[in-house]
Enzyme design. Structure first.
Site, PDB file in Angstrom:
ATOM      1  N   ASN A   6      -5.363   0.275   2.793  1.00  0.00           N
ATOM      2  CA  ASN A   6      -4.426   1.163   2.096  1.00  0.00           C
ATOM      3  C   ASN A   6      -5.232   2.330   1.493  1.00  0.00           C
ATOM      4  O   ASN A   6      -6.141   2.113   0.685  1.00  0.00           O
ATOM      5  CB  ASN A   6      -3.729   0.337   1.000  1.00  0.00           C
ATOM      6  CG  ASN A   6      -2.747   1.147   0.195  1.00  0.00           C
ATOM      7  OD1 ASN A   6      -2.998   2.307  -0.128  1.00  0.00           O
ATOM      8  ND2 ASN A   6      -1.636   0.548  -0.161  1.00  0.00           N
ATOM      9  N   ARG A  17      -7.534  16.925  -8.332  1.00  0.00           N
ATOM     10  CA  ARG A  17      -8.115  18.267  -8.367  1.00  0.00           C
ATOM     11  C   ARG A  17      -7.301  19.324  -7.610  1.00  0.00           C
ATOM     12  O   ARG A  17      -7.614  20.494  -7.660  1.00  0.00           O
ATOM     13  CB  ARG A  17      -9.535  18.233  -7.786  1.00  0.00           C
ATOM     14  CG  ARG A  17     -10.536  17.647  -8.747  1.00  0.00           C
ATOM     15  CD  ARG A  17     -10.688  18.567  -9.955  1.00  0.00           C
ATOM     16  NE  ARG A  17     -11.447  17.968 -11.012  1.00  0.00           N
ATOM     17  CZ  ARG A  17     -12.744  18.195 -11.229  1.00  0.00           C
ATOM     18  NH1 ARG A  17     -13.428  18.975 -10.426  1.00  0.00           N
ATOM     19  NH2 ARG A  17     -13.343  17.635 -12.238  1.00  0.00           N
ATOM     20  N   HIS A  42       1.506   4.098   1.027  1.00  0.00           N
ATOM     21  CA  HIS A  42       2.710   3.730   0.276  1.00  0.00           C
ATOM     22  C   HIS A  42       3.153   4.949  -0.537  1.00  0.00           C
ATOM     23  O   HIS A  42       2.887   5.023  -1.738  1.00  0.00           O
ATOM     24  CB  HIS A  42       2.389   2.537  -0.643  1.00  0.00           C
ATOM     25  CG  HIS A  42       3.564   1.988  -1.376  1.00  0.00           C
ATOM     26  ND1 HIS A  42       3.600   0.689  -1.842  1.00  0.00           N
ATOM     27  CD2 HIS A  42       4.750   2.528  -1.739  1.00  0.00           C
ATOM     28  CE1 HIS A  42       4.758   0.473  -2.462  1.00  0.00           C
ATOM     29  NE2 HIS A  42       5.470   1.591  -2.415  1.00  0.00           N
ATOM     30  N   ARG A  44       5.370   7.350  -2.705  1.00  0.00           N
ATOM     31  CA  ARG A  44       6.464   7.159  -3.664  1.00  0.00           C
ATOM     32  C   ARG A  44       7.158   8.486  -3.912  1.00  0.00           C
ATOM     33  O   ARG A  44       6.604   9.543  -3.622  1.00  0.00           O
ATOM     34  CB  ARG A  44       5.927   6.593  -4.980  1.00  0.00           C
ATOM     35  CG  ARG A  44       5.493   5.150  -4.853  1.00  0.00           C
ATOM     36  CD  ARG A  44       4.793   4.700  -6.116  1.00  0.00           C
ATOM     37  NE  ARG A  44       4.418   3.298  -6.016  1.00  0.00           N
ATOM     38  CZ  ARG A  44       5.036   2.310  -6.665  1.00  0.00           C
ATOM     39  NH1 ARG A  44       6.057   2.565  -7.458  1.00  0.00           N
ATOM     40  NH2 ARG A  44       4.633   1.073  -6.532  1.00  0.00           N
ATOM     41  N   GLU A  72       4.601   1.719   3.853  1.00  0.00           N
ATOM     42  CA  GLU A  72       5.260   0.895   2.835  1.00  0.00           C
ATOM     43  C   GLU A  72       6.133   1.789   1.960  1.00  0.00           C
ATOM     44  O   GLU A  72       5.784   2.934   1.707  1.00  0.00           O
ATOM     45  CB  GLU A  72       4.222   0.280   1.889  1.00  0.00           C
ATOM     46  CG  GLU A  72       3.299  -0.705   2.506  1.00  0.00           C
ATOM     47  CD  GLU A  72       2.255  -1.194   1.497  1.00  0.00           C
ATOM     48  OE1 GLU A  72       1.579  -2.159   1.832  1.00  0.00           O
ATOM     49  OE2 GLU A  72       2.129  -0.614   0.403  1.00  0.00           O
ATOM     50  N   HIS A 200      -1.613  -7.296  -2.277  1.00  0.00           N
ATOM     51  CA  HIS A 200      -1.647  -6.908  -3.691  1.00  0.00           C
ATOM     52  C   HIS A 200      -2.711  -7.670  -4.446  1.00  0.00           C
ATOM     53  O   HIS A 200      -2.733  -8.893  -4.459  1.00  0.00           O
ATOM     54  CB  HIS A 200      -0.307  -7.046  -4.413  1.00  0.00           C
ATOM     55  CG  HIS A 200      -0.034  -5.820  -5.247  1.00  0.00           C
ATOM     56  ND1 HIS A 200      -0.659  -5.624  -6.460  1.00  0.00           N
ATOM     57  CD2 HIS A 200       0.690  -4.722  -5.001  1.00  0.00           C
ATOM     58  CE1 HIS A 200      -0.286  -4.448  -6.922  1.00  0.00           C
ATOM     59  NE2 HIS A 200       0.521  -3.867  -6.055  1.00  0.00           N
ATOM     60  N   ASP A 201      -3.617  -6.894  -5.044  1.00  0.00           N
ATOM     61  CA  ASP A 201      -4.690  -7.442  -5.881  1.00  0.00           C
ATOM     62  C   ASP A 201      -5.646  -8.346  -5.117  1.00  0.00           C
ATOM     63  O   ASP A 201      -6.329  -9.173  -5.725  1.00  0.00           O
ATOM     64  CB  ASP A 201      -4.108  -8.196  -7.090  1.00  0.00           C
ATOM     65  CG  ASP A 201      -3.225  -7.303  -7.938  1.00  0.00           C
ATOM     66  OD1 ASP A 201      -3.699  -6.234  -8.343  1.00  0.00           O
ATOM     67  OD2 ASP A 201      -2.049  -7.649  -8.167  1.00  0.00           O
TER      68      ASP A 201
HETATM   69  N1  PXP Z   1       1.220  -4.344  -0.471  1.00  0.00           N
HETATM   70  C1  PXP Z   1       2.134  -3.609  -1.149  1.00  0.00           C
HETATM   71  C2  PXP Z   1       3.571  -3.789  -0.821  1.00  0.00           C
HETATM   72  C3  PXP Z   1       1.746  -2.663  -2.114  1.00  0.00           C
HETATM   73  O1  PXP Z   1       2.660  -1.961  -2.783  1.00  0.00           O
HETATM   74  C4  PXP Z   1       0.365  -2.457  -2.341  1.00  0.00           C
HETATM   75  C5  PXP Z   1      -0.070  -1.392  -3.303  1.00  0.00           C
HETATM   76  O2  PXP Z   1       0.283  -0.139  -2.798  1.00  0.00           O
HETATM   77  C6  PXP Z   1      -0.542  -3.251  -1.629  1.00  0.00           C
HETATM   78  C7  PXP Z   1      -0.092  -4.193  -0.714  1.00  0.00           C
HETATM   79  C8  PXP Z   1      -2.023  -3.126  -1.834  1.00  0.00           C
HETATM   80  O3  PXP Z   1      -2.339  -3.585  -3.117  1.00  0.00           O
HETATM   81  P1  PXP Z   1      -3.786  -3.313  -3.732  1.00  0.00           P
HETATM   82  O4  PXP Z   1      -3.909  -1.828  -3.895  1.00  0.00           O
HETATM   83  O5  PXP Z   1      -3.775  -4.062  -5.022  1.00  0.00           O
HETATM   84  O6  PXP Z   1      -4.778  -3.850  -2.743  1.00  0.00           O
END
Ligand code: PXP
Length: 248
Positions: A6, A17, A42, A44, A72, A200-201
């Protein structure tokens, strides 16, 4: 297991900047040259990190390099300022994978996945609208069996397990419990014919625990990769992640 990187955080640094430095495209090419399996953005509605133009550029780079682009976002995000709308962005980029996330504009980052019945009719309408794109559709779900059933009933291709709670519990006594839950989710998803992503994380420390839980098709990782890149450099970091997912 495959790694989709990502690149949102590169865009975030660039936006600090106002010029094209660092360039998201440059890091996309570098990641590709190092052997990642896919790239994720992703965007927004407030364009706080990845913009629609980034998504268009990165999807085109992925297509030219036969790599999967994973877009995403919230399926119900409408056009606003520079954001052209999530449906419109899907239509232009024709991603190999679209991951549907119930994000909201006031969140710092996605802090939950889909749960059964959340905006079900609206979601069904969106799925009908994007059918012609032939993209793989993945639903970002809360780590619960009911959400797996929900995704299967909607006829989706994959789930992406929201791994925030898993990552948070890694140091605690609840780790066994959450690993069991994730294993059960993976098993149920496979029984229902769904592919399984996770995200995520995730980081180099918790990935081996996730790998223990069962067969996962793809992880998408952003935040920790950029933090590790500050320590090890982008090149070595990507290699570390690829090695972790392929040797565990
Ligand atoms: N999956 C989804 C649906 C997310 O929204 C995100 C963050 O944009 C990630 C995965 C990746 O998460 P991280 O940046 O914590 O690795």
């Amino acid at each position: 297991m495959r790694l989709s990187v990502n690149l949102n955080k590169i865009a975030l640094l660039r936006n600090a900047r106002g010029n094209n430095y660092p360039s998201v495209e440059d890091f996309a090419y570098e990641a590709i040259s190092l052997g990642v399996h896919g790239l994720t953005l992703h965007p927004r509605q407030d364009s706080r990190h990845a913009t629609c133009n980034d998504a268009i550029e990165i999807s085109s780079i992925c297509k030219k390099n036969s790599l999967e682009f994973n877009l995403e976002g919230n399926p119900f995000s409408l056009p606003k300022d520079d954001f052209i709308g999530f449906y419109e962005l899907c239509d232009i980029t024709k991603p190999e994978q679209i991951t549907l996330v119930p994000d909201s504009i006031d969140q710092i980052t996605s802090d939950c996945g889909w749960s059964p019945n959340y905006k079900e009719n609206k979601l069904k309408n969106f799925l009908t609208k994007i059918k012609h794109l032939d993209s793989r559709i993945s639903l970002f779900i809360n780590p619960e069996i009911e959400s797996v059933e929900f995704a299967a009933n909607l006829g989706l291709d994959r789930i992406e397990i929201y791994t925030g709670p898993f990552a948070n519990s890694i140091q605690s006594i609840n780790i066994k419990e959450i690993k069991t839950t994730i294993s059960l989710i993976i098993t149920r998803a496979r029984e229902l014919g769904l592919g399984v992503n996770a995200g995520h994380d995730l980081n180099l420390q918790n990935l081996p625990h996730l790998i223990d839980c069962g067969e996962i098709d793809e992880v998408s990782i952003g935040h920790a990769i950029i933090i590790d890149a500050l320590k090890y450099g982008f090149h070595d970091t990507i290699i570390k992640y690829i090695n972790t997912i392929t040797t565990n």
